[in-house]
Write an enzyme that holds these catalytic residues in place. Sequence first.
Site, PDB file in Angstrom:
ATOM      1  N   HIS A  47       0.855  -1.187   0.000  1.00 57.46           N
ATOM      2  CA  HIS A  47       0.000   0.000   0.000  1.00 57.46           C
ATOM      3  C   HIS A  47       0.891   1.237   0.000  1.00 57.46           C
ATOM      4  O   HIS A  47       2.007   1.214   0.547  1.00 57.46           O
ATOM      5  CB  HIS A  47      -0.880   0.026   1.246  1.00 57.46           C
ATOM      6  CG  HIS A  47      -1.969  -0.996   1.244  1.00 57.46           C
ATOM      7  ND1 HIS A  47      -3.122  -0.824   1.969  1.00 57.46           N
ATOM      8  CD2 HIS A  47      -2.081  -2.196   0.626  1.00 57.46           C
ATOM      9  CE1 HIS A  47      -3.913  -1.871   1.798  1.00 57.46           C
ATOM     10  NE2 HIS A  47      -3.296  -2.727   0.994  1.00 57.46           N
ATOM     11  N   GLU A  49       0.844   3.884   1.743  1.00 54.21           N
ATOM     12  CA  GLU A  49       1.238   4.334   3.076  1.00 54.21           C
ATOM     13  C   GLU A  49       2.435   3.551   3.615  1.00 54.21           C
ATOM     14  O   GLU A  49       3.363   4.136   4.169  1.00 54.21           O
ATOM     15  CB  GLU A  49       0.070   4.188   4.071  1.00 54.21           C
ATOM     16  CG  GLU A  49      -1.157   4.999   3.716  1.00 54.21           C
ATOM     17  CD  GLU A  49      -2.206   4.184   2.973  1.00 54.21           C
ATOM     18  OE1 GLU A  49      -3.404   4.390   3.248  1.00 54.21           O
ATOM     19  OE2 GLU A  49      -1.844   3.366   2.108  1.00 54.21           O
ATOM     20  N   CYS A  77      -6.426   1.997   5.741  1.00 57.98           N
ATOM     21  CA  CYS A  77      -7.062   0.755   6.184  1.00 57.98           C
ATOM     22  C   CYS A  77      -6.484   0.352   7.542  1.00 57.98           C
ATOM     23  O   CYS A  77      -5.537   0.980   8.028  1.00 57.98           O
ATOM     24  CB  CYS A  77      -6.821  -0.340   5.144  1.00 57.98           C
ATOM     25  SG  CYS A  77      -5.102  -0.934   5.093  1.00 57.98           S
ATOM     26  N   CYS A  80      -2.625  -0.189   7.418  1.00 54.84           N
ATOM     27  CA  CYS A  80      -1.860   1.055   7.273  1.00 54.84           C
ATOM     28  C   CYS A  80      -1.966   1.928   8.516  1.00 54.84           C
ATOM     29  O   CYS A  80      -0.978   2.523   8.951  1.00 54.84           O
ATOM     30  CB  CYS A  80      -2.312   1.807   6.031  1.00 54.84           C
ATOM     31  SG  CYS A  80      -1.895   0.913   4.513  1.00 54.84           S
TER      32      CYS A  80
END
Length: 143
Positions: A47, A49, A77, A80
């Site tokens: 991801h 992040e 999410c 993250c």
Amino acid sequence: MIGLALEQAKEAAAAGEVPVGAVVVIDGQVVAARRNEREFTNDPTAHAELLALRDAAEHVGNWRLETATMAVTLEPCPMCAGALFSARVSRVVFGADDPKAGACGSLYNIGADQRLNHEFAVTPGVRAAECGALLSKFFASVR
């Protein structure tokens, strides 16, 4: 900050990735800017992040990013948000809410959970319409 994250998100969309971009700023300086890379790397943890946090930690030479602000186009999410908690960031700024998986206010609020040993400030909805439109356009094109 969100502007640079949006640029990263647009690059992600052009590469066939879910258009999410993230930027880490420390002391007014951008130290990391990344986009989603799950499809490219076949890595479920790639991801934007997490990739940006890794780059920022490498840049400063420390996993503790206590003065860092992360700007991201989509609400983080749980994975993250947990990484942001673990990195001890001070602030998260995000664009579009994620009512199905958001962990910075929508479903969970990891940054404000007083049961944990670190909290971070959250500023939601920054350029939310732009961020949301980019995601909607992407998902309309793949369905």
